[in-house]
Design a protein around this motif. Structure first.
Motif, PDB file in Angstrom:
ATOM      1  N   ASN A 100       6.519  -2.951   3.541  1.00  0.00           N
ATOM      2  CA  ASN A 100       6.846  -3.859   4.637  1.00  0.00           C
ATOM      3  C   ASN A 100       5.602  -4.222   5.441  1.00  0.00           C
ATOM      4  OD1 ASN A 100       9.543  -4.081   4.076  1.00  0.00           O
ATOM      5  ND2 ASN A 100      10.183  -2.452   5.472  1.00  0.00           N
ATOM      6  N   THR A 101       4.740  -3.222   5.686  1.00  0.00           N
ATOM      7  CA  THR A 101       3.499  -3.488   6.427  1.00  0.00           C
ATOM      8  C   THR A 101       2.592  -4.433   5.643  1.00  0.00           C
ATOM      9  OG1 THR A 101       3.588  -1.320   7.491  1.00  0.00           O
ATOM     10  CG2 THR A 101       1.458  -2.425   7.448  1.00  0.00           C
ATOM     11  N   LEU A 102       2.478  -4.214   4.341  1.00  0.00           N
ATOM     12  CA  LEU A 102       1.630  -5.066   3.508  1.00  0.00           C
ATOM     13  C   LEU A 102       2.174  -6.491   3.441  1.00  0.00           C
ATOM     14  CD1 LEU A 102       0.815  -2.567   0.611  1.00  0.00           C
ATOM     15  CD2 LEU A 102      -0.746  -3.380   2.391  1.00  0.00           C
ATOM     16  N   VAL A 103       3.496  -6.630   3.456  1.00  0.00           N
ATOM     17  CA  VAL A 103       4.096  -7.971   3.487  1.00  0.00           C
ATOM     18  C   VAL A 103       3.767  -8.663   4.800  1.00  0.00           C
ATOM     19  CG1 VAL A 103       6.291  -9.225   3.590  1.00  0.00           C
ATOM     20  CG2 VAL A 103       5.941  -7.457   1.845  1.00  0.00           C
TER      21      VAL A 103
ATOM     22  N   ALA B 127      -1.670   2.536   0.280  1.00  0.00           N
ATOM     23  CA  ALA B 127      -1.604   1.072   0.350  1.00  0.00           C
ATOM     24  C   ALA B 127      -2.480   0.444  -0.731  1.00  0.00           C
ATOM     25  CB  ALA B 127      -2.036   0.592   1.734  1.00  0.00           C
ATOM     26  N   ALA B 128      -3.670   0.999  -0.895  1.00  0.00           N
ATOM     27  CA  ALA B 128      -4.570   0.498  -1.946  1.00  0.00           C
ATOM     28  C   ALA B 128      -3.958   0.716  -3.322  1.00  0.00           C
ATOM     29  CB  ALA B 128      -5.924   1.182  -1.846  1.00  0.00           C
ATOM     30  N   ALA B 129      -3.298   1.863  -3.514  1.00  0.00           N
ATOM     31  CA  ALA B 129      -2.666   2.158  -4.803  1.00  0.00           C
ATOM     32  C   ALA B 129      -1.553   1.152  -5.105  1.00  0.00           C
ATOM     33  CB  ALA B 129      -2.108   3.578  -4.802  1.00  0.00           C
ATOM     34  N   ILE B 130      -0.809   0.745  -4.079  1.00  0.00           N
ATOM     35  CA  ILE B 130       0.255  -0.253  -4.267  1.00  0.00           C
ATOM     36  C   ILE B 130      -0.343  -1.574  -4.740  1.00  0.00           C
ATOM     37  CG2 ILE B 130       1.963  -1.656  -3.053  1.00  0.00           C
ATOM     38  CD1 ILE B 130       2.421   0.794  -1.210  1.00  0.00           C
ATOM     39  N   LEU B 131      -1.399  -2.017  -4.060  1.00  0.00           N
ATOM     40  CA  LEU B 131      -2.039  -3.281  -4.428  1.00  0.00           C
ATOM     41  C   LEU B 131      -2.626  -3.201  -5.830  1.00  0.00           C
ATOM     42  CD1 LEU B 131      -3.828  -4.048  -1.029  1.00  0.00           C
ATOM     43  CD2 LEU B 131      -1.730  -5.094  -1.907  1.00  0.00           C
TER      44      LEU B 131
END
Length: 295
Positions: free
Chosen positions: A48-51, A13-17
């Motif tokens: 989807n979770t981050l959204v 998740a951090a890598a996506i951001l």
């Protein structure tokens, strides 16, 4: 992803951001999957979770960009540092080089991240923006911060056997670890660093480190930027002493040492092993437009 993380999902998740932040604009799901080399099935669920958490926003075009909740974290970080307003106010009170560009940054690994910028009235051909990143070895703030580390720590951070030397932005930046290690004692001795057109040709920057009460390593760096064709020994000393004074004021605000006397550290030099240095040659293509470069 580096060292193995206890929670791979959090790391992804951090890598996506990070990926979207570094891209400087929205990315498609396909672009993300390619850049991160993650299975589309797991990436889809994470996005989807981050959204849902407002950490990402899905635009009408389908592209993904950073969401509004990221601002909450950014504001909390800036409030913790609590020096951005003091940074501007102190510079204004000093009334030295009032028309020049000033910046405040922190180190994040091999890069510096700008957390406060005021672009001056004199055009430099380069625009500094809050949140932008640039390799520390090319910036005045980065050099100032690196000068507060023991030489061995600098070597570990920029070990040429582990990763290549950062890609140059101009033809005048430092080109090797040896050049950097030779420059650091000069910075410690005079009390400020000098970027001689390493970020942008035609621009000199003078930087100094900011300390808190907890660590001998600088927590931030401040800099003033000046047109290269106007720099002379007198102006260089004036700019260097002014930025050093500004850094000392912020250091006092954070409970650090007031003046740090002649040099903030007496680091013994490190004998570098003879290893091949990786140089990235500058392409013949013209430099990118100033606003498109991470500052």
């Amino acid at each position: 992803m580096g060292d193995k993380l206890p929670s791979p999902a959090v790391g992804r998740a951090a890598a996506i951001l990070d990926c979207i932040a570094h891209a400087g604009g929205p990315l498609s799901f396909t672009e993300l999957a390619k850049l991160l080399q993650l299975p589309k099935s797991s990436l889809h669920g994470l996005c989807n979770t981050l959204v849902q958490l407002n950490l990402l926003t899905r635009l009408d075009s389908g592209l993904l960009s950073l969401g509004p909740h990221v601002v909450v974290w950014a504001n909390a970080f800036l409030a913790r540092i609590d020096i951005t307003q003091e940074f501007f106010a102190s510079w204004d009170e000093m009334r030295v080089l009032p028309d020049e560009t000033i910046t405040l940054s922190v180190r994040d690994g091999r890069e510096v991240v700008y957390i406060a910028c005021r672009n001056g009235n004199r055009p430099l051909g380069f625009i500094f923006k809050t949140g932008n990143r640039i390799p520390a070895v090319y910036t005045a703030t980065g050099l100032a911060i690196l000068s507060t580390l023991p030489d061995q720590s600098v070597y570990r951070l920029l070990d040429p056997t582990q990763s290549p030397w950062p890609s140059p932005l101009t033809r005048k930046g430092l080109t090797s670890l040896e050049e950097l290690m030779a420059e650091l004692p000069k910075i410690r001795q005079r009390g400020y660093s000098i970027d001689r057109e390493g970020v942008r040709e035609g621009m000199y920057c003078f930087g100094a480190p900011v300390f808190d009460s907890h660590s001998p390593e600088a927590v931030a760096g401040v800099a003033v930027s000046i047109l290269a064709n106007e720099v002379n020994p007198q102006l260089e000393q004036q700019a260097g002493l002014a930025v050093r004074q500004l850094a000392d004021r912020l250091t006092e605000r954070l409970g650090g040492f007031s003046t740090l006397r002649s040099a903030w550290h007496q680091h013994p030099p490190v004998s570098l092993p003879r290893v091949p240095l990786f140089h990235t040659s500058l392409p013949d293509a013209p430099l990118p437009d100033a606003e498109s470069v991470s500052a």
